[in-house]
Design a protein around this motif. Sequence first.
Motif, PDB file in Angstrom:
ATOM      1  N   VAL A  89       0.827  -1.206   0.000  1.00 57.59           N
ATOM      2  CA  VAL A  89       0.000   0.000   0.000  1.00 57.59           C
ATOM      3  C   VAL A  89       0.862   1.257   0.000  1.00 57.59           C
ATOM      4  N   ASP A  90       0.246   2.380  -0.298  1.00 64.53           N
ATOM      5  CA  ASP A  90       0.939   3.668  -0.276  1.00 64.53           C
ATOM      6  C   ASP A  90       1.306   4.060   1.150  1.00 64.53           C
ATOM      7  N   PHE A  91       2.402   4.792   1.267  1.00 67.59           N
ATOM      8  CA  PHE A  91       2.839   5.293   2.573  1.00 67.59           C
ATOM      9  C   PHE A  91       1.866   6.330   3.110  1.00 67.59           C
ATOM     10  N   GLU A  92       1.625   6.269   4.427  1.00 66.15           N
ATOM     11  CA  GLU A  92       0.870   7.285   5.150  1.00 66.15           C
ATOM     12  C   GLU A  92       1.680   7.726   6.358  1.00 66.15           C
ATOM     13  N   ASP A  93       1.474   8.957   6.787  1.00 72.43           N
ATOM     14  CA  ASP A  93       2.253   9.497   7.904  1.00 72.43           C
ATOM     15  C   ASP A  93       2.179   8.613   9.151  1.00 72.43           C
ATOM     16  N   GLN A  94       1.059   7.956   9.352  1.00 75.97           N
ATOM     17  CA  GLN A  94       0.889   7.117  10.543  1.00 75.97           C
ATOM     18  C   GLN A  94       1.835   5.910  10.554  1.00 75.97           C
ATOM     19  N   TYR A  95       2.440   5.604   9.395  1.00 78.83           N
ATOM     20  CA  TYR A  95       3.350   4.462   9.313  1.00 78.83           C
ATOM     21  C   TYR A  95       4.803   4.846   9.621  1.00 78.83           C
ATOM     22  N   MET A  96       5.082   6.138   9.799  1.00 81.62           N
ATOM     23  CA  MET A  96       6.466   6.607   9.889  1.00 81.62           C
ATOM     24  C   MET A  96       7.273   5.875  10.962  1.00 81.62           C
ATOM     25  N   ASN A  97       6.770   5.826  12.185  1.00 77.82           N
ATOM     26  CA  ASN A  97       7.538   5.207  13.267  1.00 77.82           C
ATOM     27  C   ASN A  97       7.799   3.731  13.009  1.00 77.82           C
ATOM     28  N   ASN A  98       6.816   3.046  12.416  1.00 77.91           N
ATOM     29  CA  ASN A  98       7.010   1.631  12.099  1.00 77.91           C
ATOM     30  C   ASN A  98       8.164   1.433  11.121  1.00 77.91           C
ATOM     31  N   LEU A  99       8.214   2.279  10.086  1.00 77.36           N
ATOM     32  CA  LEU A  99       9.282   2.158   9.091  1.00 77.36           C
ATOM     33  C   LEU A  99      10.638   2.461   9.707  1.00 77.36           C
ATOM     34  N   LYS A 100      10.698   3.481  10.557  1.00 76.37           N
ATOM     35  CA  LYS A 100      11.963   3.840  11.190  1.00 76.37           C
ATOM     36  C   LYS A 100      12.454   2.720  12.102  1.00 76.37           C
ATOM     37  N   GLU A 101      11.535   2.094  12.822  1.00 82.49           N
ATOM     38  CA  GLU A 101      11.921   1.006  13.728  1.00 82.49           C
ATOM     39  C   GLU A 101      12.369  -0.228  12.950  1.00 82.49           C
ATOM     40  N   ILE A 102      11.703  -0.518  11.840  1.00 86.53           N
ATOM     41  CA  ILE A 102      12.120  -1.647  11.015  1.00 86.53           C
ATOM     42  C   ILE A 102      13.523  -1.398  10.463  1.00 86.53           C
ATOM     43  N   ALA A 103      13.764  -0.184   9.958  1.00 86.24           N
ATOM     44  CA  ALA A 103      15.079   0.144   9.401  1.00 86.24           C
ATOM     45  C   ALA A 103      16.167   0.035  10.471  1.00 86.24           C
ATOM     46  N   ARG A 104      15.868   0.493  11.670  1.00 88.59           N
ATOM     47  CA  ARG A 104      16.852   0.462  12.755  1.00 88.59           C
ATOM     48  C   ARG A 104      17.117  -0.953  13.256  1.00 88.59           C
ATOM     49  N   ASP A 105      16.063  -1.733  13.431  1.00 89.84           N
ATOM     50  CA  ASP A 105      16.181  -3.006  14.142  1.00 89.84           C
ATOM     51  C   ASP A 105      16.409  -4.211  13.245  1.00 89.84           C
ATOM     52  N   SER A 106      16.061  -4.102  11.970  1.00 92.37           N
ATOM     53  CA  SER A 106      16.056  -5.284  11.110  1.00 92.37           C
ATOM     54  C   SER A 106      17.166  -5.310  10.075  1.00 92.37           C
ATOM     55  N   PHE A 107      17.805  -4.171   9.806  1.00 94.05           N
ATOM     56  CA  PHE A 107      18.840  -4.100   8.780  1.00 94.05           C
ATOM     57  C   PHE A 107      20.204  -4.207   9.443  1.00 94.05           C
ATOM     58  N   ASP A 108      20.964  -5.204   9.048  1.00 98.48           N
ATOM     59  CA  ASP A 108      22.227  -5.521   9.723  1.00 98.48           C
ATOM     60  C   ASP A 108      23.462  -5.257   8.874  1.00 98.48           C
ATOM     61  N   TYR A 109      23.271  -4.736   7.670  1.00 98.55           N
ATOM     62  CA  TYR A 109      24.407  -4.505   6.776  1.00 98.55           C
ATOM     63  C   TYR A 109      24.334  -3.093   6.200  1.00 98.55           C
ATOM     64  N   SER A 110      25.488  -2.435   6.152  1.00 95.62           N
ATOM     65  CA  SER A 110      25.600  -1.113   5.537  1.00 95.62           C
ATOM     66  C   SER A 110      27.069  -0.731   5.536  1.00 95.62           C
ATOM     67  N   ARG A 111      27.404   0.399   4.915  1.00 94.46           N
ATOM     68  CA  ARG A 111      28.788   0.873   4.902  1.00 94.46           C
ATOM     69  C   ARG A 111      29.267   1.166   6.314  1.00 94.46           C
ATOM     70  N   PHE A 112      28.343   1.429   7.254  1.00 88.19           N
ATOM     71  CA  PHE A 112      28.739   1.714   8.625  1.00 88.19           C
ATOM     72  C   PHE A 112      28.595   0.491   9.533  1.00 88.19           C
ATOM     73  N   HIS A 113      27.598  -0.344   9.294  1.00 93.75           N
ATOM     74  CA  HIS A 113      27.475  -1.583  10.065  1.00 93.75           C
ATOM     75  C   HIS A 113      28.754  -2.424   9.963  1.00 93.75           C
ATOM     76  N   GLU A 114      29.388  -2.366   8.803  1.00 89.80           N
ATOM     77  CA  GLU A 114      30.529  -3.249   8.550  1.00 89.80           C
ATOM     78  C   GLU A 114      31.875  -2.602   8.858  1.00 89.80           C
ATOM     79  N   ASP A 115      31.843  -1.364   9.323  1.00 83.05           N
ATOM     80  CA  ASP A 115      33.067  -0.670   9.718  1.00 83.05           C
ATOM     81  C   ASP A 115      33.330  -0.954  11.195  1.00 83.05           C
TER      82      ASP A 115
END
Length: 249
Positions: A100-126
């Motif tokens: 579905v399309d993004f709505e403002d009410q989903y913002m915190n959920n997306l931020k928490e998923i990005a923070r807690d579920s993504f384990d790889y990045s240019r900084f995660h691996e440094d």
Amino acid sequence: MKNYRLTPWDTKSLGFKTAELLDLDNLDTEQQLIEVLNMVEKLLIKQSVIFVYTRIKAQNIIAKKILQEKGYYFAESSISVVKNKVQKFTPYKCPNIDFVDFEDQYMNNLKEIARDSFDYSRFHEDPNITENSARNRYYNWIDDLINQNQDVKVAKKGNKIIGFSIQETNMDNNKSKLILAGCAKGREIFVKSLWNEILIYNKYRGVSSIETMISSANVGVFNVYNYFDFKVENTFFGFHKLFKKQSIL
């Protein structure tokens, strides 16, 4: 050509001033590279930058040599992948989800998923960057991407948000760049469903090809892209440098 940019979004997350070196692969000779690095580093130091990073093509032997001689250390590796002929994509049979399309009410959920579920990045691996700082960077990145009016879609199962995708689409050439996508921790069973929906959505929009950059260390997500017939275009090496001899752990 400007060979660097300040990165205030990373400064905010990491707590020290940061910058990114750009277009080093476009410099033809060793002398050009040395001159550009010397010039840019003087400018960055004057601006109180502490931490700088860049990515170069893995085939760029000259840049690998000069960067290390200038005190840059190898931190991570990534690969660019692309899927062409999106209009010919036939959806796979996967567990059903809503996309579905993004709505403002989903913002915190997306931020928490990005923070807690993504384990790889240019900084995660440094190894010089704390995991907390790397996760905070993803958390804050969502704000930036929303503010940039990127194309954001949300994956739901019933009333639960289980993932999202954020892409940049250029309808002038019918190409999309997938910036960030993934499922919430514990919802990995829906990963293939999410990518299935991403491709269906892009096919519907008339997109002909999709590209993205992923960590070489993230074998799981690489296998997902391979499953959906994305092809590797190039490999990149990430080099980082601290201008001040201090710990940022």
